[in-house]
Write an enzyme that holds these catalytic residues in place. Sequence first.
Site, PDB file in Angstrom:
ATOM      1  N   SER A 158      25.213  52.804  26.210  1.00  0.00           N
ATOM      2  CA  SER A 158      25.243  53.996  27.047  1.00  0.00           C
ATOM      3  C   SER A 158      26.208  55.020  26.462  1.00  0.00           C
ATOM      4  O   SER A 158      26.070  55.411  25.307  1.00  0.00           O
ATOM      5  CB  SER A 158      25.594  53.615  28.492  1.00  0.00           C
ATOM      6  OG  SER A 158      25.439  54.722  29.354  1.00  0.00           O
ATOM      7  N   HIS A 197      20.379  57.049  33.156  1.00  0.00           N
ATOM      8  CA  HIS A 197      19.279  56.670  32.263  1.00  0.00           C
ATOM      9  C   HIS A 197      17.925  56.631  32.979  1.00  0.00           C
ATOM     10  O   HIS A 197      17.079  55.783  32.710  1.00  0.00           O
ATOM     11  CB  HIS A 197      19.575  55.333  31.571  1.00  0.00           C
ATOM     12  CG  HIS A 197      20.890  55.340  30.840  1.00  0.00           C
ATOM     13  ND1 HIS A 197      21.103  56.131  29.735  1.00  0.00           N
ATOM     14  CD2 HIS A 197      22.059  54.706  31.088  1.00  0.00           C
ATOM     15  CE1 HIS A 197      22.351  55.966  29.329  1.00  0.00           C
ATOM     16  NE2 HIS A 197      22.950  55.115  30.140  1.00  0.00           N
TER      17      HIS A 197
END
Length: 310
Positions: A92, A195
Amino acid sequence: MLAIVCPGQGSQTPGFLTPWLELDGVREQLTALGQAAGLDLVAHGTESDADTIKDTAVAQPLIVAAGLVTASALFPARADLAATGAVLAGHSVGELTATALAGVVTDEQAISLVATRGRAMAQASAVTPTGMAAVLGGDPDEVLAALDAHGLTPANINGAGQVVAAGTLEQVAALREAAPAKARVIPLQVAGAFHTTHMAPAVEALAAAAEEVTPSAPSVRLLSNADGATVADGPDALERLVRQVSNPVRWDRCMETMLALGVTGLLELAPAGTLVGLAKRAMPGVETLAVKTPDDLEAARDLVKAHSAS
């Protein structure tokens, strides 16, 4: 072969940078990075409470800065890191740390970009109440089918029997009430459904900021967490960072690529622990080390020496 990995949001804890300030130059490094982010990273890393550093706009620059500080302690010159022949990857927001360490962007550019990313994701999270939950165990196909049935996105497919579901709070709650067989659903302390398409406004903000950056080609092998592929082109690496905000993280594929490349040692930069935990389950036979405090640096240097190509 050595892998150096950089953790994502949720790995930070109050005061975790305090021991690092005992090292020469760290306070100055954090102060400079904080100026680029528009935040007092020294205070946030040493004095701020859990709620403060959970704030996406604070957490993301803090995590990237921590990784850069750890890397500088291990490799005083970036050429030292490149000489190891290592592979870099980040989970991430940790991909921004890895991208800076690979030389695609400068440390200051990485911190400026992540400050924009954190603020924009926090703002996007405020539009609709959304969240994330880790799904541990269960049959992989049944887990993905359950997520689809509830309208959730598999935002992180982490391997080692872990998938992170993201969507509205109602969707997450429904999954908890009807968990897949032999699976546990654990809500995560994050501000929104990262996301996923809920982050589309943040993509626009980060894309605009990225246009001001001229990236370089990676000087160290860099893996994309979109698919585990090696990224050899600077503009492609930067574009992937932008797209990643609203697309799933495939950490499982990053680990598969590391194994295929012949990785024998894995080092996780601070705030470390999560990615080492996944590697211990999904990368058997690979020596791992989580660098949490300066007390871990000696062992880290030994691991680097043992697994470097040089």
